[in-house]
Write an enzyme that holds these catalytic residues in place. Structure first.
Site, PDB file in Angstrom:
ATOM      1  N   TYR A 127      38.143  26.564  24.908  1.00 43.18           N
ATOM      2  CA  TYR A 127      38.292  27.685  25.840  1.00 43.18           C
ATOM      3  C   TYR A 127      38.716  28.962  25.139  1.00 43.18           C
ATOM      4  O   TYR A 127      38.473  30.061  25.637  1.00 43.18           O
ATOM      5  CB  TYR A 127      39.227  27.349  27.004  1.00 43.18           C
ATOM      6  CG  TYR A 127      40.548  26.743  26.641  1.00 43.18           C
ATOM      7  CD1 TYR A 127      41.601  27.525  26.199  1.00 43.18           C
ATOM      8  CD2 TYR A 127      40.753  25.374  26.776  1.00 43.18           C
ATOM      9  CE1 TYR A 127      42.829  26.962  25.878  1.00 43.18           C
ATOM     10  CE2 TYR A 127      41.974  24.806  26.465  1.00 43.18           C
ATOM     11  CZ  TYR A 127      43.007  25.604  26.012  1.00 43.18           C
ATOM     12  OH  TYR A 127      44.218  25.048  25.697  1.00 43.18           O
ATOM     13  N   GLU A 153      32.314  56.031  35.599  1.00 47.14           N
ATOM     14  CA  GLU A 153      32.647  54.627  35.345  1.00 47.14           C
ATOM     15  C   GLU A 153      32.580  54.303  33.853  1.00 47.14           C
ATOM     16  O   GLU A 153      33.427  53.568  33.326  1.00 47.14           O
ATOM     17  CB  GLU A 153      31.690  53.696  36.088  1.00 47.14           C
ATOM     18  CG  GLU A 153      31.861  53.723  37.590  1.00 47.14           C
ATOM     19  CD  GLU A 153      30.842  52.848  38.278  1.00 47.14           C
ATOM     20  OE1 GLU A 153      31.267  51.863  38.915  1.00 47.14           O
ATOM     21  OE2 GLU A 153      29.633  53.147  38.176  1.00 47.14           O
ATOM     22  N   LYS A 166      34.741  43.662  39.446  1.00 50.07           N
ATOM     23  CA  LYS A 166      35.264  44.996  39.155  1.00 50.07           C
ATOM     24  C   LYS A 166      36.392  45.246  40.134  1.00 50.07           C
ATOM     25  O   LYS A 166      36.186  45.203  41.349  1.00 50.07           O
ATOM     26  CB  LYS A 166      34.176  46.056  39.309  1.00 50.07           C
ATOM     27  CG  LYS A 166      34.682  47.470  39.015  1.00 50.07           C
ATOM     28  CD  LYS A 166      33.601  48.504  39.189  1.00 50.07           C
ATOM     29  CE  LYS A 166      32.739  48.512  37.946  1.00 50.07           C
ATOM     30  NZ  LYS A 166      31.868  49.712  37.887  1.00 50.07           N
ATOM     31  N   GLU A 175      25.739  41.995  36.499  1.00 53.81           N
ATOM     32  CA  GLU A 175      24.805  40.888  36.282  1.00 53.81           C
ATOM     33  C   GLU A 175      24.360  40.815  34.819  1.00 53.81           C
ATOM     34  O   GLU A 175      24.216  39.730  34.250  1.00 53.81           O
ATOM     35  CB  GLU A 175      23.563  41.044  37.177  1.00 53.81           C
ATOM     36  CG  GLU A 175      23.846  40.939  38.662  1.00 53.81           C
ATOM     37  CD  GLU A 175      24.236  42.245  39.335  1.00 53.81           C
ATOM     38  OE1 GLU A 175      24.135  42.318  40.573  1.00 53.81           O
ATOM     39  OE2 GLU A 175      24.657  43.208  38.639  1.00 53.81           O
TER      40      GLU A 175
END
Length: 120
Positions: free
Chosen positions: A53, A21, A98, A72
């Site tokens: 933004y 990953e 993901k 997280e």
């Protein structure tokens, strides 16, 4: 009080607990909703009186570029930066997804959602 949403920020990044990953990477989607007092901006029509933004998007891109094992952790880093850099923001809700996670099944995405409040 009002909200500003930046939705479906698409990024290729290198997060995860597995070696492949962090070596190969994958696609991610990030959604950020912030709460702030937008009354002044609604009257003044000035960018300096609201939550920009573009700034949120920049923070997300920069934090997603730093690998983490857990989504997280990435969400927390994003929220810390938003609170540090954008004084108007009182609350944040962040979704980090993901896309096509390597979990041995046909799974579109996995998502974590974290909520944060500014500590006065």
């Amino acid at each position: 009080m009002g909200t500003v949403r930046v939705e479906n920020i698409r990024i290729y990044a290198y997060h995860g607990c597995l070696n492949e990953e962090t070596r190969i990477g994958s696609y991610y989607s990030v959604n950020v909703t912030v709460s702030a007092d937008l009354k002044k901006a609604s009257n003044s029509d000035k960018l300096s009186d609201t939550v920009d933004y573009v700034h949120i998007n920049k923070i997300v891109k920069q934090e997603m570029a730093t690998p983490s094992k857990l989504l997280e952790h990435v969400a927390k880093r994003i929220s810390d930066r938003i609170f540090t850099e954008i004084d108007l923001v009182n609350k944040i809700k962040i979704y980090v997804s993901k896309i096509n996670p390597p979990i041995g099944g046909d799974v579109e995405k996995v998502t974590v959602c974290l909520k944060f409040n500014r500590i006065s």
